[in-house]
Design a protein around this motif. Structure first.
Motif, PDB file in Angstrom:
ATOM      1  N   ARG A 107     -19.446  31.791 -22.828  1.00 33.00           N
ATOM      2  CA  ARG A 107     -19.522  30.550 -23.607  1.00 33.00           C
ATOM      3  C   ARG A 107     -20.508  30.681 -24.768  1.00 33.00           C
ATOM      4  NH1 ARG A 107     -15.147  28.760 -23.424  1.00 33.00           N
ATOM      5  NH2 ARG A 107     -15.914  26.824 -24.359  1.00 33.00           N
ATOM      6  N   LYS A 108     -20.688  31.892 -25.263  1.00 36.28           N
ATOM      7  CA  LYS A 108     -21.491  32.120 -26.459  1.00 36.28           C
ATOM      8  C   LYS A 108     -20.538  32.116 -27.651  1.00 36.28           C
ATOM      9  CE  LYS A 108     -25.084  34.804 -24.071  1.00 36.28           C
ATOM     10  NZ  LYS A 108     -25.774  36.114 -23.956  1.00 36.28           N
ATOM     11  N   MET A 109     -20.110  30.909 -28.017  1.00 36.30           N
ATOM     12  CA  MET A 109     -19.012  30.770 -28.965  1.00 36.30           C
ATOM     13  C   MET A 109     -19.381  31.220 -30.367  1.00 36.30           C
ATOM     14  SD  MET A 109     -16.795  29.894 -26.835  1.00 36.30           S
ATOM     15  CE  MET A 109     -15.413  29.603 -27.934  1.00 36.30           C
ATOM     16  N   GLU A 110     -20.610  30.977 -30.781  1.00 35.88           N
ATOM     17  CA  GLU A 110     -21.017  31.396 -32.130  1.00 35.88           C
ATOM     18  C   GLU A 110     -20.930  32.911 -32.270  1.00 35.88           C
ATOM     19  OE1 GLU A 110     -21.519  29.758 -34.765  1.00 35.88           O
ATOM     20  OE2 GLU A 110     -21.420  27.736 -33.929  1.00 35.88           O
ATOM     21  N   SER A 111     -21.415  33.629 -31.259  1.00 33.29           N
ATOM     22  CA  SER A 111     -21.348  35.097 -31.302  1.00 33.29           C
ATOM     23  C   SER A 111     -19.897  35.563 -31.270  1.00 33.29           C
ATOM     24  CB  SER A 111     -22.122  35.688 -30.119  1.00 33.29           C
ATOM     25  OG  SER A 111     -23.495  35.371 -30.208  1.00 33.29           O
ATOM     26  N   ALA A 112     -19.071  34.900 -30.468  1.00 29.14           N
ATOM     27  CA  ALA A 112     -17.656  35.258 -30.398  1.00 29.14           C
ATOM     28  C   ALA A 112     -16.982  35.059 -31.755  1.00 29.14           C
ATOM     29  CB  ALA A 112     -16.969  34.412 -29.332  1.00 29.14           C
ATOM     30  N   ILE A 113     -17.288  33.956 -32.387  1.00 25.60           N
ATOM     31  CA  ILE A 113     -16.700  33.652 -33.694  1.00 25.60           C
ATOM     32  C   ILE A 113     -17.125  34.698 -34.729  1.00 25.60           C
ATOM     33  CG2 ILE A 113     -16.856  32.021 -35.632  1.00 25.60           C
ATOM     34  CD1 ILE A 113     -16.834  29.780 -33.472  1.00 25.60           C
ATOM     35  N   GLU A 114     -18.376  35.085 -34.720  1.00 25.77           N
ATOM     36  CA  GLU A 114     -18.859  36.077 -35.684  1.00 25.77           C
ATOM     37  C   GLU A 114     -18.159  37.422 -35.500  1.00 25.77           C
ATOM     38  OE1 GLU A 114     -20.772  35.652 -38.355  1.00 25.77           O
ATOM     39  OE2 GLU A 114     -20.582  33.530 -37.810  1.00 25.77           O
ATOM     40  N   GLU A 115     -17.921  37.810 -34.254  1.00 26.56           N
ATOM     41  CA  GLU A 115     -17.237  39.084 -34.020  1.00 26.56           C
ATOM     42  C   GLU A 115     -15.795  39.039 -34.506  1.00 26.56           C
ATOM     43  OE1 GLU A 115     -18.501  41.913 -33.271  1.00 26.56           O
ATOM     44  OE2 GLU A 115     -20.489  41.019 -33.039  1.00 26.56           O
ATOM     45  N   LEU A 116     -15.136  37.907 -34.313  1.00 28.30           N
ATOM     46  CA  LEU A 116     -13.772  37.794 -34.812  1.00 28.30           C
ATOM     47  C   LEU A 116     -13.732  37.812 -36.336  1.00 28.30           C
ATOM     48  CD1 LEU A 116     -12.112  35.207 -32.398  1.00 28.30           C
ATOM     49  CD2 LEU A 116     -11.636  37.648 -32.587  1.00 28.30           C
ATOM     50  N   LYS A 117     -14.728  37.218 -36.951  1.00 26.27           N
ATOM     51  CA  LYS A 117     -14.793  37.271 -38.413  1.00 26.27           C
ATOM     52  C   LYS A 117     -14.934  38.715 -38.901  1.00 26.27           C
ATOM     53  CE  LYS A 117     -16.742  32.662 -39.317  1.00 26.27           C
ATOM     54  NZ  LYS A 117     -17.940  31.927 -39.808  1.00 26.27           N
ATOM     55  N   ARG A 118     -15.732  39.496 -38.186  1.00 25.37           N
ATOM     56  CA  ARG A 118     -15.886  40.914 -38.559  1.00 25.37           C
ATOM     57  C   ARG A 118     -14.569  41.662 -38.382  1.00 25.37           C
ATOM     58  NH1 ARG A 118     -20.974  40.199 -35.572  1.00 25.37           N
ATOM     59  NH2 ARG A 118     -22.683  40.079 -37.090  1.00 25.37           N
TER      60      ARG A 118
END
Length: 268
Positions: free
Chosen positions: A69-80
């Motif tokens: 549930r670390k959504m911000e980190s998950a979102i950043e990885e998908l952006k990369r």
């Protein structure tokens, strides 16, 4: 063309890095099965350091963060991952899903519109866009998007159900009933039809209570109900389903007028 020793060395290093990265990834799978997400993330980061352009590793890392549930980190990885392959619609869809799960509806709207500019018929992007509008209370915008979904995929009863719910929320009972009825006709035995029947029953129940109360207060309306109940309710703007009309004909309106308590409790 003969390869230089430098080129051969680079190729050898690349193969070696790929082999070591694959071993790390296998270790990640084992740790993930044990629920050791922090350890899995550290190992996967080692694989990424060896092959930084591997999109699947970035997506896998996003999934591990999502599991925590670390959504911000998950979102950043998908952006990369998207930066590495901007044309990959699947990765962009995954990012939209992350935005929704994180409650970032403004970002979901922006992202959906961006994906739709590239792929105007992307049903997933449209679905997310409609959901994001709904969550922000923008019912008209959500309805426009859902109408596009129905146009692109008219045989999907889920799209008609979404449209019905939006009409219901806008207070347009007639069109909500029309769409809920269509859902039932399209797939009478489906799970979506069960939900549509419950929604129709709720709409009918609410309106029948209002009709019963109004009949007890308005003698002219009562007289019209006794003469022609269907025409009487239509004149007052009520719209009932077929089952609702059947229930209307069963109401003993003179008794309801004499018993106000019954007006409140009828048709649960």
């Amino acid at each position: 063309m003969k390869r230089t020793s430098s080129e051969q060395s680079d190729r050898s290093n690349s193969r070696g890095n790929a082999v070591r990265a694959a071993a790390y990834v296998r270790r990640v799978a084992s740790l993930e099965r044990q629920g050791l997400y922090d350890e899995a993330i550290k190992v996967l980061e080692k694989a990424i350091a060896l092959v930084p352009d591997k999109i699947s590793h970035r997506i896998r890392l996003a999934e591990l963060y999502r599991a925590q549930r670390k959504m911000e980190s998950a979102i950043e990885e998908l952006k990369r991952a998207i930066e590495l392959d901007p044309c990959n619609a699947t990765t962009q869809e995954a990012l939209l899903q992350m935005y929704v799960e994180a409650g970032q509806y403004d970002e979901a709207i922006i992202g959906s519109k961006g994906l739709l500019r590239k792929y105007p018929k992307n049903l997933f992007a449209l679905d997310v866009l409609g959901l994001a509008y709904l969550q922000k209370g923008l019912l008209d915008e959500a309805l426009q998007v859902t109408s596009r979904l129905v146009h692109l995929d008219p045989l999907d009863s889920a799209n008609h159900f979404k449209k019905a719910v939006l009409f219901q929320q806008k207070g347009d009972c007639a069109r909500a009933i029309e769409e809920f009825t269509r859902v039932i006709e399209m797939d009478p035995d489906g799970e979506m039809s069960d939900d549509a029947r419950q929604a129709l029953a709720a709409l009918d129940s609410y309106q029948l209570r209002q009709i019963a109360i109004l009949a007890g207060e308005d003698r002219l309306f009562m007289a019209k109900l006794l003469r022609d109940p269907e025409e009487a309710v239509r004149e007052r703007g009520f719209v009932l389903s077929y089952a609702g009309m059947l229930a209307l004909r069963q109401i003993d309106f003179p008794s309801l007028a004499a018993s106000p308590q019954d007006q409140q409790s009828y048709y649960h």
